[in-house]
Design a protein around this motif. Structure first.
Motif, PDB file in Angstrom:
ATOM      1  N   LYS B 157       0.821  -1.209   0.000  1.00  0.00           N
ATOM      2  CA  LYS B 157       0.000   0.000   0.000  1.00  0.00           C
ATOM      3  C   LYS B 157       0.858   1.262   0.000  1.00  0.00           C
ATOM      4  CE  LYS B 157      -3.436   0.030   2.904  1.00  0.00           C
ATOM      5  NZ  LYS B 157      -4.076  -0.259   4.226  1.00  0.00           N
ATOM      6  N   SER B 160       1.904   3.351  -3.075  1.00  0.00           N
ATOM      7  CA  SER B 160       1.035   4.366  -3.682  1.00  0.00           C
ATOM      8  C   SER B 160       1.604   5.768  -3.460  1.00  0.00           C
ATOM      9  CB  SER B 160      -0.377   4.269  -3.100  1.00  0.00           C
ATOM     10  OG  SER B 160      -0.341   4.480  -1.711  1.00  0.00           O
ATOM     11  N   LEU B 188     -10.691   5.962 -11.068  1.00  0.00           N
ATOM     12  CA  LEU B 188     -10.594   5.584  -9.654  1.00  0.00           C
ATOM     13  C   LEU B 188     -11.097   4.162  -9.446  1.00  0.00           C
ATOM     14  CD1 LEU B 188     -11.770   8.881  -7.912  1.00  0.00           C
ATOM     15  CD2 LEU B 188      -9.494   7.889  -7.812  1.00  0.00           C
ATOM     16  N   LEU B 191      -8.440   1.862 -10.461  1.00  0.00           N
ATOM     17  CA  LEU B 191      -7.368   1.952  -9.463  1.00  0.00           C
ATOM     18  C   LEU B 191      -7.672   1.080  -8.244  1.00  0.00           C
ATOM     19  CD1 LEU B 191      -4.799   3.314  -8.378  1.00  0.00           C
ATOM     20  CD2 LEU B 191      -6.206   5.207  -7.602  1.00  0.00           C
ATOM     21  N   VAL B 192      -8.904   1.217  -7.719  1.00  0.00           N
ATOM     22  CA  VAL B 192      -9.276   0.423  -6.544  1.00  0.00           C
ATOM     23  C   VAL B 192      -9.246  -1.067  -6.873  1.00  0.00           C
ATOM     24  CG1 VAL B 192     -11.150  -0.101  -4.932  1.00  0.00           C
ATOM     25  CG2 VAL B 192     -10.607   2.270  -5.468  1.00  0.00           C
ATOM     26  N   TYR B 195      -5.655  -2.446  -6.824  1.00  0.00           N
ATOM     27  CA  TYR B 195      -5.137  -2.785  -5.491  1.00  0.00           C
ATOM     28  C   TYR B 195      -5.857  -3.992  -4.912  1.00  0.00           C
ATOM     29  CZ  TYR B 195      -2.140   1.291  -5.232  1.00  0.00           C
ATOM     30  OH  TYR B 195      -1.152   2.192  -5.464  1.00  0.00           O
ATOM     31  N   LEU B 199      -4.319  -7.211  -3.153  1.00  0.00           N
ATOM     32  CA  LEU B 199      -4.372  -7.262  -1.693  1.00  0.00           C
ATOM     33  C   LEU B 199      -5.430  -8.196  -1.113  1.00  0.00           C
ATOM     34  CD1 LEU B 199      -3.685  -3.501  -1.085  1.00  0.00           C
ATOM     35  CD2 LEU B 199      -2.149  -5.380  -0.576  1.00  0.00           C
ATOM     36  N   ILE B 200      -6.550  -8.426  -1.825  1.00  0.00           N
ATOM     37  CA  ILE B 200      -7.567  -9.316  -1.244  1.00  0.00           C
ATOM     38  C   ILE B 200      -7.038 -10.737  -1.047  1.00  0.00           C
ATOM     39  CG2 ILE B 200      -9.828 -10.389  -1.602  1.00  0.00           C
ATOM     40  CD1 ILE B 200     -10.860  -7.737  -2.575  1.00  0.00           C
ATOM     41  N   SER B 203      -4.705 -10.705   1.831  1.00  0.00           N
ATOM     42  CA  SER B 203      -5.364 -10.503   3.100  1.00  0.00           C
ATOM     43  C   SER B 203      -6.026 -11.796   3.589  1.00  0.00           C
ATOM     44  CB  SER B 203      -6.387  -9.386   2.939  1.00  0.00           C
ATOM     45  OG  SER B 203      -7.229  -9.329   4.027  1.00  0.00           O
ATOM     46  N   THR B 207      -5.236 -13.835   7.121  1.00  0.00           N
ATOM     47  CA  THR B 207      -6.207 -14.255   8.129  1.00  0.00           C
ATOM     48  C   THR B 207      -6.033 -15.738   8.453  1.00  0.00           C
ATOM     49  OG1 THR B 207      -7.657 -12.695   7.030  1.00  0.00           O
ATOM     50  CG2 THR B 207      -8.641 -14.049   8.734  1.00  0.00           C
TER      51      THR B 207
END
Lengths: 229, 220
Positions: B157, B160, B188, B191-192, B195, B199-200, B203, B207
């Motif tokens: 992150k 960025s 945008l 862009l989201v 990421y 990252l998902i 992540s 977990t």
């Protein structure tokens, strides 16, 4: 003629202007932290409840703010609020809003983590002596969770302060933005001014964050000593 | 033009930015792990002089923002005659930042090994080195896994922020496109998504790892 670079800091009102910028930075961080912590504690307690839809929604909220980098969050709000929702906020309030929502997300996870790491038998003993849910949280879970969550909360505060460095990207007149203006205005007379201005800002951030993270570390160490003897 | 066409036309540029974000993250993370490991070992064995230097480095790196570290590297260092390209600056900045986070992660893991384990090791006559080799490191590294994984996500992150020194990674690509064509929603959105793709999955793995470590030490 060339002046020595460091004198750029003290020419005219430069130093006062930098301090003024620092105040903008600190104020935004402080307000965002206060709002975010309160909201985050409430969300964190809600996340330990058994209500599944509520937990899923709050989890999604957390994951969104975790996955999207803060720079991107700032720009999302910066572009989408005014253009889609016709909702115009000055840069500093917009940044406060974004940081507060981000702090709330992170804080909800800290609170939830601390609450569920209170040993199971504590909860069961509480229930066994007939405490209701409010009493269980008030007298058993929250007091024990607090010592676990304070160091993490202080660390979150240091992160928020560091993240305020991004304010310049949405043209808030923070300490870095003012630093850049001073560098540009004095570029001819003080070619090495850039070194000193960024050096001073570097020092400012360190002086704010270092005591906080030192404090967090000390609390954490004390807690571990109590836990492990 | 429809939103979909806008997105389609921008994809090739975005893919370039995506690849650059991945590359810079990868190099930065590997560098950070190496620096973090060295720093945490210096601190663990209390190597004279070097461990004090390591501590000062950790405090400076952890208590200042990456953005200022990058500005210093990119704009202030050339004044004293040290000049790097933007991408190299980005990597140096990321490793400077990440090294201390990784070091804290390893140190946390080493400190997390229970006292009973250490005392049992001493009781059967292990030397300091044997204690580290057979007891502290194997348990410490697995204890530091969740912190490592969180750091990996954090560092990705942080790339960025490279946009401030005009490295054409994901964020910079999107901001450039918005500046040129004023289609903020579409860019945008991409862009989201960009990421999220990185990252998902990370992540989710984080977990699962956390659950395993928790199960290993508490059994629930």
């Amino acid at each position: 003629m060339d002046h020595s670079g460091i004198s750029v800091l003290f020419e005219g009102t430069n130093f006062q202007r930098l301090l003024g910028g620092l105040w903008v930075t600190v104020r935004i961080a402080a307000v965002a932290l206060i709002i975010g912590l309160i909201l985050g504690i409430m969300l964190g307690v809600l996340r330990t409840f058994k209500n599944r839809p509520l937990r899923v929604i709050l989890r999604l909220y957390l994951e969104f703010f975790r996955i999207v980098p803060t720079v991107v969050l700032l720009f999302l709000f910066y572009y989408i609020l005014p253009r889609q929702m016709n909702f115009n906020l000055p840069g500093d309030q917009l940044a406060t809003l974004v940081f507060a929502l981000w702090v709330a997300a992170e804080m909800s996870d800290i609170v939830r983590g601390a609450l569920i790491s209170v040993p199971q038998h504590q909860k069961e003993s509480g229930k066994a002596i007939g405490l209701n849910r409010y009493q269980l949280y008030r007298y058993v879970l929250i007091p024990q969770a607090i010592s676990l969550e304070i160091p993490a909360t202080i660390n979150l505060a240091t992160r928020v302060i560091k993240t305020t460095s991004l304010l310049m990207l949405i043209s808030v007149m923070d300490v870095i933005n003012i630093g850049q203006q001073i560098i540009e205005a004095n570029n001819h007379s003080h070619p090495t001014g850039v070194f000193w201005v960024y050096g001073l800002i570097f020092l400012f951030y360190f002086l704010i964050d270092y005591p906080l993270s030192w404090w967090a570390k000390r609390l954490e160490k004390k807690r571990l000593e109590r836990a492990n003897g | 033009m429809s939103s979909w066409t806008i997105i389609q036309q921008s994809l090739p540029v975005f893919i370039k930015g995506f690849e650059l974000t991945l590359w810079l993250s990868l190099i930065g993370i590997i560098g950070s792990i190496i620096v973090g490991l060295i720093v945490s070992l210096l601190q663990y064995f209390k190597v004279p002089v070097l461990h004090q230097i390591a501590s000062v480095y950790v405090e400076i790196s952890r208590n200042t923002p990456l953005l200022i570290q990058l500005f210093f590297l990119y704009y202030a260092f050339p004044v004293i005659g040290i000049k790097f390209g933007a991408e190299l600056c980005g990597i140096i900045g990321l490793v400077f930042l990440g090294g201390s986070y990784m070091a804290e992660g390893f140190t946390g893991g080493f400190n997390g090994v229970s006292k009973g384990q250490m005392e049992s090791g001493k009781a059967i006559g292990l030397s300091r080195w044997q204690l580290a080799r057979y007891i502290v490191f194997p348990q410490g590294f697995s204890l530091s896994v969740p912190a490592m994984a969180a750091n990996v996500i954090f560092l990705i992150k942080e790339t960025s922020i490279f946009t401030v020194i005009a490295i054409p990674e994901l964020t910079n690509t999107a901001l450039d496109l918005i500046g040129m064509y004023y289609r903020s929603n579409e860019y945008l959105f991409v862009l989201v998504i960009g990421y999220a793709i990185i990252l998902i999955p990370l992540s989710i793995v984080l977990t699962l790892l956390e659950k395993r470590v928790r199960y290993g030490s508490f059994g629930n």
